[in-house]
Design an enzyme around this catalytic site. Sequence first.
Site, PDB file in Angstrom:
ATOM      1  N   ARG A  99      10.702   1.036  -5.039  1.00  0.00           N
ATOM      2  CA  ARG A  99       9.297   0.865  -4.676  1.00  0.00           C
ATOM      3  C   ARG A  99       8.431   0.671  -5.926  1.00  0.00           C
ATOM      4  NH1 ARG A  99       6.234  -0.582  -0.344  1.00  0.00           N
ATOM      5  NH2 ARG A  99       4.504   0.808   0.104  1.00  0.00           N
ATOM      6  N   THR A 143       6.722  -9.084   4.173  1.00  0.00           N
ATOM      7  CA  THR A 143       7.958  -8.335   3.954  1.00  0.00           C
ATOM      8  C   THR A 143       9.124  -9.075   4.600  1.00  0.00           C
ATOM      9  OG1 THR A 143       6.644  -6.299   3.948  1.00  0.00           O
ATOM     10  CG2 THR A 143       8.966  -6.011   4.363  1.00  0.00           C
ATOM     11  N   ASP A 201      -1.134  -0.290  -0.365  1.00  0.00           N
ATOM     12  CA  ASP A 201      -0.549   0.617   0.634  1.00  0.00           C
ATOM     13  C   ASP A 201      -0.990   2.067   0.405  1.00  0.00           C
ATOM     14  OD1 ASP A 201       0.694  -1.149   2.291  1.00  0.00           O
ATOM     15  OD2 ASP A 201       2.728  -0.820   1.557  1.00  0.00           O
ATOM     16  N   GLY A 239       6.726  -6.236   8.909  1.00  0.00           N
ATOM     17  CA  GLY A 239       5.664  -6.025   9.897  1.00  0.00           C
ATOM     18  C   GLY A 239       4.649  -4.960   9.511  1.00  0.00           C
TER      19      GLY A 239
END
Length: 592
Positions: A121, A412, A452, A498
């Site tokens: 990440r 994504t 995010d 999504g």
Amino acid sequence: MYDFLNINFLRDLKYFFYKVILFSLFLTSSAYSQDLQPEDGYKLISQNLIKAKNHMVVAAHPAAVSAGIEMLRENGSAVDAAIATQLVLNLVEPQSSGIGGGAFLMYLDGKTKELLTYDGRETAPAEATEKLFLTSEGESMRFYDAAIGGRSVGVPGTLALLERVHKAHGRLPWTRLFQPAIAIANNGFPASTRLINSLKGKRKKRIQTNKASADYFFPSGKTLRPGDVIKNRIFAETLSKIANHGSQIFYQGEIAKDIITEVVSNNRNPGKLKLSDLKNYKVIKRKPICHTYRKYKVCGMPPPSSGAISIGQILGILENFNLPKLGPDSIDSWHIIIEAGKLAFADRALYIADSDFVPVPISALLDKSYLSERAKLINLSSSISVPAMAGALPQKTKSSYIPDSSIGRPGTSHISIIDKEGNAVSMTTTIEGAFGSQIMVRGFLLNSELTDFSFLPKIDGKLVANRVQPGKRPRSSMSPTMVFDREGNLILIIGSPGGSRIISYVAQTLIAVLDWGLDIQTAINLGHVVNRNTDTEIELETKAITFTKPLIKRGHKIRQRNLNSGLHVIAIDKENLYGAADPRREGKAQGD
Ligand code: GLY
């Protein structure tokens, strides 16, 4: 009611004919449901799926799948295939993932049965503060004011992840894995319809905020059409350098320098990234989160992803209802799934963030008795008003935080792979929103993943768990997942893009396969019904639309919209491998 749904007369007419067709389908499918024995669900594998004996790759573009298959045919491992697949995706599906982004990879060793997850990440720069996404007045920035440009760029993790898993589980030489992508970048590839459509409308303007992106996606100002051949020689050169020198050139060498220059000198929105941030980047090996669901074991990605916890909570709540008996045609089923989604997303907003920075009460959130208490909040005749409140956990795991409302965008991709030794990869990979930060460096796009994080660090004076902090990883919804039967055999590899809807897409597909016995393609194709603790979303032009009125009667507020999942699934039984790709995107399943 029609005003509320904004359905005009012509659309009504369309739905009338649509319902006639659906009714005939219903006659067939309801007979199917009646035959279904709940405990037999998983045995129902359709004969029409892509079938293979040795290995299988499912990903978002045929060229990427071919690259993976090429590696497997040369005796490469599942990880070798995943690397080749990802590098081609970077080129042919640039809006979704690549070496400028981050990824989570779940790996099953076919021999030892060890299950691992690798966290690639993105991280916030050391100089990022919790005010990163606040205006000078201390308000939350507007989404695209934050996302476009250098501010939203986190340290990319995908390339470091690929190198790390190659060292641990690869078989072919590192340089070999780059050849398909380098060849396609040099020779060109036909632009897909999805790529061209994603360059239209407001996105066109956003992409043109960056000169390198504008020059690449709109050569000489021209609008490309599907089938036009795109070459990316600069990216071919970048890949050759990484193939020859390893990821060091990206994290510490000349590519690192270019990344930093582009991020900090971005005239619209400069970022805080430094060479030291890139140099210090670390892939983290984490223990997967596994929980039981009826007779199955479902394993997924721990924090900083919310994937495994939230899917585990949805399934854990659903375990208190007889969904296998209710089946996919029952409004009760969908009502219960919606309510479980609300409750899981309520807990997600309060409790889940990067566990290296905030304590995440994973066991308490997945505790079966806690989830059966949460299930008692579900009433079949009325709906829980939104936003539902997070649950109260035992005192010692109680949160001192306040829920956030960050949503996550759908830029994504998901890759599912199994090789002939039974080594399996479930990898979800992202640059966040479509085209990420829009900044192109050396032929690839940089992520906008820091969006995010919650833009607001505090609400009503209380801290948000998923606030920006230096070196922290933003909470993700990516849910690379594997499912095992009672004997511990791998039976499903699954995941989807999504944004935060990933959680619902994956959970719903698991229910459709494990509870309702649908084959994986039928399960993927089912119309989506999503609730993220706000209005319920129902997928347009699917049978799910017919659930609208009965759900409104139970008090649900409905929005009908496209729900573009990209579910890529492999099912495994004693005889065969079965693959299925989501028809909503351009993916493909292929095996030998
Ligand atoms: N950016 C999508 C996710 O990580 O959930």
